[in-house]
Enzyme design. Structure first.
Site, PDB file in Angstrom:
ATOM      1  N   TYR A  76       0.833  -1.208   0.000  1.00 50.87           N
ATOM      2  CA  TYR A  76       0.000   0.000   0.000  1.00 50.87           C
ATOM      3  C   TYR A  76       0.868   1.258   0.000  1.00 50.87           C
ATOM      4  O   TYR A  76       0.524   2.262  -0.632  1.00 50.87           O
ATOM      5  CB  TYR A  76      -0.992  -0.036   1.164  1.00 50.87           C
ATOM      6  CG  TYR A  76      -2.146  -0.961   0.867  1.00 50.87           C
ATOM      7  CD1 TYR A  76      -2.127  -2.290   1.286  1.00 50.87           C
ATOM      8  CD2 TYR A  76      -3.222  -0.525   0.104  1.00 50.87           C
ATOM      9  CE1 TYR A  76      -3.162  -3.151   0.958  1.00 50.87           C
ATOM     10  CE2 TYR A  76      -4.266  -1.376  -0.229  1.00 50.87           C
ATOM     11  CZ  TYR A  76      -4.232  -2.690   0.211  1.00 50.87           C
ATOM     12  OH  TYR A  76      -5.250  -3.546  -0.135  1.00 50.87           O
TER      13      TYR A  76
ATOM     14  N   ARG B  33       1.715   1.714  -3.529  1.00 48.16           N
ATOM     15  CA  ARG B  33       0.576   2.262  -4.289  1.00 48.16           C
ATOM     16  C   ARG B  33       0.357   3.733  -3.948  1.00 48.16           C
ATOM     17  O   ARG B  33       0.007   4.527  -4.823  1.00 48.16           O
ATOM     18  CB  ARG B  33      -0.678   1.428  -4.004  1.00 48.16           C
ATOM     19  CG  ARG B  33      -0.606   0.031  -4.618  1.00 48.16           C
ATOM     20  CD  ARG B  33      -1.746  -0.848  -4.175  1.00 48.16           C
ATOM     21  NE  ARG B  33      -3.040  -0.388  -4.647  1.00 48.16           N
ATOM     22  CZ  ARG B  33      -4.197  -0.971  -4.267  1.00 48.16           C
ATOM     23  NH1 ARG B  33      -4.177  -1.996  -3.412  1.00 48.16           N
ATOM     24  NH2 ARG B  33      -5.347  -0.515  -4.720  1.00 48.16           N
TER      25      ARG B  33
ATOM     26  N   GLN C 152     -15.559   2.061  -6.630  1.00 48.14           N
ATOM     27  CA  GLN C 152     -14.785   0.950  -6.079  1.00 48.14           C
ATOM     28  C   GLN C 152     -13.329   1.371  -5.932  1.00 48.14           C
ATOM     29  O   GLN C 152     -12.529   0.664  -5.358  1.00 48.14           O
ATOM     30  CB  GLN C 152     -14.879  -0.260  -7.018  1.00 48.14           C
ATOM     31  CG  GLN C 152     -16.277  -0.782  -7.241  1.00 48.14           C
ATOM     32  CD  GLN C 152     -16.331  -1.744  -8.423  1.00 48.14           C
ATOM     33  OE1 GLN C 152     -15.986  -2.920  -8.307  1.00 48.14           O
ATOM     34  NE2 GLN C 152     -16.715  -1.231  -9.571  1.00 48.14           N
TER      35      GLN C 152
ATOM     36  N   HIS D 253     -15.140   0.752  -1.221  1.00 53.35           N
ATOM     37  CA  HIS D 253     -13.992  -0.064  -0.789  1.00 53.35           C
ATOM     38  C   HIS D 253     -12.947   0.761  -0.045  1.00 53.35           C
ATOM     39  O   HIS D 253     -11.787   0.355   0.077  1.00 53.35           O
ATOM     40  CB  HIS D 253     -13.380  -0.773  -1.998  1.00 53.35           C
ATOM     41  CG  HIS D 253     -14.339  -1.713  -2.666  1.00 53.35           C
ATOM     42  ND1 HIS D 253     -14.164  -2.172  -3.945  1.00 53.35           N
ATOM     43  CD2 HIS D 253     -15.489  -2.269  -2.229  1.00 53.35           C
ATOM     44  CE1 HIS D 253     -15.180  -2.963  -4.270  1.00 53.35           C
ATOM     45  NE2 HIS D 253     -15.998  -3.049  -3.252  1.00 53.35           N
TER      46      HIS D 253
ATOM     47  N   CYS E  10      -8.473  -1.033  16.950  1.00 55.58           N
ATOM     48  CA  CYS E  10      -9.506  -0.113  17.473  1.00 55.58           C
ATOM     49  C   CYS E  10     -10.093   0.766  16.375  1.00 55.58           C
ATOM     50  O   CYS E  10     -10.948   1.611  16.654  1.00 55.58           O
ATOM     51  CB  CYS E  10      -8.937   0.734  18.602  1.00 55.58           C
ATOM     52  SG  CYS E  10      -7.773   1.988  18.030  1.00 55.58           S
TER      53      CYS E  10
ATOM     54  N   CYS F 268      -0.542   1.987  16.356  1.00 50.08           N
ATOM     55  CA  CYS F 268      -1.636   2.929  16.681  1.00 50.08           C
ATOM     56  C   CYS F 268      -1.281   3.682  17.963  1.00 50.08           C
ATOM     57  O   CYS F 268      -0.866   3.069  18.952  1.00 50.08           O
ATOM     58  CB  CYS F 268      -2.926   2.130  16.880  1.00 50.08           C
ATOM     59  SG  CYS F 268      -4.267   3.043  17.647  1.00 50.08           S
TER      60      CYS F 268
ATOM     61  N   THR G  44     -15.456  -0.607 -15.161  1.00 49.31           N
ATOM     62  CA  THR G  44     -15.379  -1.708 -14.201  1.00 49.31           C
ATOM     63  C   THR G  44     -15.669  -3.037 -14.889  1.00 49.31           C
ATOM     64  O   THR G  44     -16.553  -3.119 -15.745  1.00 49.31           O
ATOM     65  CB  THR G  44     -16.338  -1.509 -13.005  1.00 49.31           C
ATOM     66  OG1 THR G  44     -16.165  -2.602 -12.098  1.00 49.31           O
ATOM     67  CG2 THR G  44     -17.794  -1.398 -13.446  1.00 49.31           C
TER      68      THR G  44
ATOM     69  N   ASN H 131     -17.186   1.158 -21.064  1.00 53.79           N
ATOM     70  CA  ASN H 131     -16.062   0.324 -20.646  1.00 53.79           C
ATOM     71  C   ASN H 131     -15.226  -0.042 -21.867  1.00 53.79           C
ATOM     72  O   ASN H 131     -15.753  -0.093 -22.987  1.00 53.79           O
ATOM     73  CB  ASN H 131     -16.600  -0.953 -19.978  1.00 53.79           C
ATOM     74  CG  ASN H 131     -15.559  -1.545 -19.026  1.00 53.79           C
ATOM     75  OD1 ASN H 131     -15.136  -0.903 -18.073  1.00 53.79           O
ATOM     76  ND2 ASN H 131     -15.113  -2.750 -19.340  1.00 53.79           N
TER      77      ASN H 131
ATOM     78  N   GLU I 211     -14.002  -2.817 -22.632  1.00 48.92           N
ATOM     79  CA  GLU I 211     -14.323  -4.140 -23.170  1.00 48.92           C
ATOM     80  C   GLU I 211     -15.640  -4.631 -22.576  1.00 48.92           C
ATOM     81  O   GLU I 211     -16.105  -4.080 -21.579  1.00 48.92           O
ATOM     82  CB  GLU I 211     -13.186  -5.116 -22.833  1.00 48.92           C
ATOM     83  CG  GLU I 211     -12.930  -5.282 -21.356  1.00 48.92           C
ATOM     84  CD  GLU I 211     -11.603  -5.990 -21.064  1.00 48.92           C
ATOM     85  OE1 GLU I 211     -11.091  -6.734 -21.904  1.00 48.92           O
ATOM     86  OE2 GLU I 211     -11.074  -5.747 -19.963  1.00 48.92           O
TER      87      GLU I 211
END
Ligand code: BV8
Ligand code: ZN
Length: 249
Positions: free
Chosen positions: A72, A75, A106, A124, A135, A152, A193, A218, A220
């Site tokens: 992440y 990303r 999404q 998402h 928590c 945390c 999507t 889209n 495809e």
């Protein structure tokens, strides 16, 4: 692959001019022209050996939290400098001309909001937010390059991206609002999507079953194509600005 001039059926243009209630479901394809990989597209570099759905899971985080954290962080790094594309901005423009406009995304990249859309439901979550795995407290700051997964400040639990992993429940408020928007819209757009991941992929069918007009944009065909009333196969960053121009230009 640039598309020739897209023609939009008069009936669709007339319906959209009546300022209906619109619900728009988006996926990774709407961010592709901003330079972001879609989920289908193979990962690169050291992540090439991993399937996204193998990393985006509580099991993967349990097994190797640092590996998932670093994915992440990678990303987020890839997101730096990424800007919305003409497809995102065309949706901002559309919102100005219709009675009710809801984006159900999404995508975890926050590009709809960056383009200026307000009413965005993040089904998402977002990789721009980090929370405690225990928590659930959101972290204001965190170090993406820390030696180990940051902890945390409230309870010492491990921090994780505030996204929905496979096998995890979607945020109830976002999902309920998305279902409501799909069931009560006049026109439902499905944009960029592959329509594979549930429950997001079922929203277009919920709208269809309630008599809404379904429009697919889209690159495809997808499982929705045969059910859609209008289908435009091509790049959303090219088709959407043309659509806005044709209707409100
Ligand atoms: C849950 C966040 C239960 C993380 C994501 C029913 C049947 C079968 C399976 C299931 C089912 N119900 C649930 C499941 C399991 C699973 C699922 O759907 N699996 C799939 C693989 C079959 N669903 C879940 O696990 C969900 N949770 O069900 O929990 C539960 C319930 C209550 C209590 C406890 C538990 C959670 C799913 C969410 C997972 N998280 N993302 C992260 O990002 O790291 S999913 C992630 O993948 C994205 O968010 C997105 O949803 C999906 C990728 O799909 P797309 O966005 O469509 O992208 P893709 O690359 O696939 O396609 C891009 C398309 O764009 C292509 O068609 C391409 O042609 C097109 N395109 C490309 N360029 C362009 C373009 N189009 C236009 N213009 C362009 N330029
Ligand atoms: Zn905590």
């Amino acid at each position: 692959m640039s598309i020739g001039p897209v023609t939009f059926p008069e009936e669709l243009v007339a319906l959209l001019r009546k300022a209906p209630k619109l619900a728009v479901l988006t996926g990774a394809g709407v961010s592709q022209e901003s330079g972001l990989r879609t989920f289908r597209e193979a990962q690169t570099g050291l992540w090439a050996q991993h399937r996204p759905e193998d990393l985006a899971s509580p099991e993967a985080f349990q097994r190797d939290p640092k590996l998932v954290w670093d994915w992440y962080a990678w990303r987020r790094e890839a997101l730096k400098g990424v800007r919305p594309n003409p497809g995102h901005y065309a949706l901002v423009e559309t919102a100005k001309h219709v009675a009710r406009f809801t984006i159900i995304t999404q995508n975890v990249d926050g590009l709809h909001q960056m383009a200026g859309n307000e009413n965005v439901l993040e089904l998402h979550g977002s990789i721009r937010r980090v929370r405690c795995a225990d928590c659930r407290t959101l972290a204001n700051t965190w170090d993406d390059d820390a030696e180990s997964v940051p902890g945390c400040l409230e309870c010492g639990g491990l921090l994780r991206p505030d996204v929905v992993w496979f096998g995890e429940a979607l945020p109830r408020d976002q999902l309920e609002a998305a279902v409501e928007a799909a069931r009560s819209c006049d026109i439902f757009f499905s944009i960029g999507t592959s329509g594979v991941v549930q429950p997001a992929a079922s929203l277009a069918f919920a709208a269809h079953n309630r008599g809404a007009l379904v429009v697919e944009i889209n690159a495809e065909p997808t499982p929705l194509t045969s059910k859609a009333d209008y289908v435009f196969h091509g790049k959303s960053g090219e088709i959407l600005p043309h659509l806005v121009e044709a209707i409100w230009g």
